[in-house]
Design an enzyme around this catalytic site. Sequence first.
Site, short mmCIF file in Angstrom:
data_model
loop_
_atom_site.label_atom_id
_atom_site.label_comp_id
_atom_site.label_asym_id
_atom_site.label_seq_id
_atom_site.Cartn_x
_atom_site.Cartn_y
_atom_site.Cartn_z
N HIS A 48 4.34 3.49 12.99
CA HIS A 48 3.35 4.56 13.17
C HIS A 48 3.89 5.73 14.00
O HIS A 48 3.13 6.58 14.45
CB HIS A 48 2.04 4.02 13.77
CG HIS A 48 1.20 3.28 12.78
ND1 HIS A 48 -0.16 3.11 12.92
CD2 HIS A 48 1.52 2.65 11.62
CE1 HIS A 48 -0.63 2.42 11.90
NE2 HIS A 48 0.38 2.12 11.10
N GLU A 105 -5.33 1.11 2.55
CA GLU A 105 -4.99 0.08 3.52
C GLU A 105 -5.05 0.59 4.95
O GLU A 105 -5.48 -0.13 5.86
CB GLU A 105 -3.59 -0.48 3.21
CG GLU A 105 -3.27 -1.79 3.94
CD GLU A 105 -2.71 -1.60 5.34
OE1 GLU A 105 -2.63 -2.61 6.08
OE2 GLU A 105 -2.36 -0.46 5.72
N ASP A 161 4.38 -5.93 3.40
CA ASP A 161 4.13 -4.86 4.36
C ASP A 161 5.16 -4.96 5.48
O ASP A 161 5.82 -5.99 5.63
CB ASP A 161 2.70 -4.98 4.93
CG ASP A 161 2.12 -3.65 5.35
OD1 ASP A 161 2.90 -2.73 5.66
OD2 ASP A 161 0.88 -3.53 5.37
N HIS A 202 0.83 -1.21 0.00
CA HIS A 202 0.00 0.00 0.00
C HIS A 202 0.86 1.25 0.00
O HIS A 202 1.86 1.34 0.70
CB HIS A 202 -0.99 0.00 1.17
CG HIS A 202 -0.40 0.12 2.54
ND1 HIS A 202 -0.21 1.33 3.17
CD2 HIS A 202 0.01 -0.82 3.42
CE1 HIS A 202 0.28 1.13 4.37
NE2 HIS A 202 0.44 -0.17 4.55
#
Length: 345
Positions: free
Chosen positions: A322, A222, A242, A71
């Site tokens: 993240h 995604e 990923d 993604h």
Amino acid sequence: MNLTINKDFVLETAEKLLKFHSPTGFCFDIMKLIASWAKEFGYAFESTNKGCGIITIPGKRTEKVIGLSAHVDTLGAMVRSITGSGTLKFTLIGGPIVPTLDGEYCQIRTRDGRIYTGTFLSTSPSTHVYDDAKTKKRDPENMEIRIDSKVSSKDEVKALGIAPGDFIFIEPKTTITEAGFIKSRFLDDKASVACLIGLMEILSKEKLQPNYTTKIFISTYEEVGHGSSYIPADITEIIAVDMGCIGDDLNCTEYDVSICAKDSSGPYDFNMTSQLIKLAQENNLKFAVDIYPFYGSDVSAALHGGNDIRGALIGPGVHASHGMERTHYDGLENTIKLLYLYLTN
């Protein structure tokens, strides 16, 4: 294994992707870049209705089609409202670690394409003024965006053309060190997209064909859960490429290709996963097998979307996902090699 990978090209590709703003829902421009690479390598590119990309690599055989998915959409934010003092309240796109946004630079893009710069800040931003500057919770309710324009009221901000629903691009702060480390936001999942572009470059340059027709699916939603809920109907098995997770109770490092056996959506296909492990072992790749309880992938979305497929999950190890992420070129190289082995064995 005897495979020549153009390291400079892979790193330059990663850097170009990482510096390109593409939060979920705003991937139009970056998909044009990916389409140009596909065209350069001689592969057909098509778009889905919601803006995902499909790149077809002809194979030696056609009785099945293998999918590879990554993604290109990233975490981000949107303008939620304008305050009376001329700052912006925001809503998150995906799940960034919000405290890492405090002090981060950003851009606000209006619907008509105007760009303004700004900074994410706590609503108690100064230790000389607020006694809770160090302790106030960093979340969207207690944070705002200071715009780099002479504004001090809601009407003055509105006059700039800024409105609720405008995208906020978070500065990725991409840095590639001489030691091969890649430091940046959004390595999830642009490091993997760089791996797929690097794989295409090898196949095209060396005039190599995978054993079976292969479709690379670049998803654009995604981070909000439905990136690959649709995939081409002729795909029979798909590998989500990923990021690999790093932390307590996990084996993966930034130098490994991660092979995920199970995540929050359940176990991945036993035979595909076993084949990937076998290929990594036989070819002396640096790899790790792990379970990720707080994770979902494009394969998860494809299965939830009702696609009758087998699925697996691999990718380069990424630290501090993240947040302020980091990986190493070795992780990308091991991922490219494992993908190549799977397609050609």
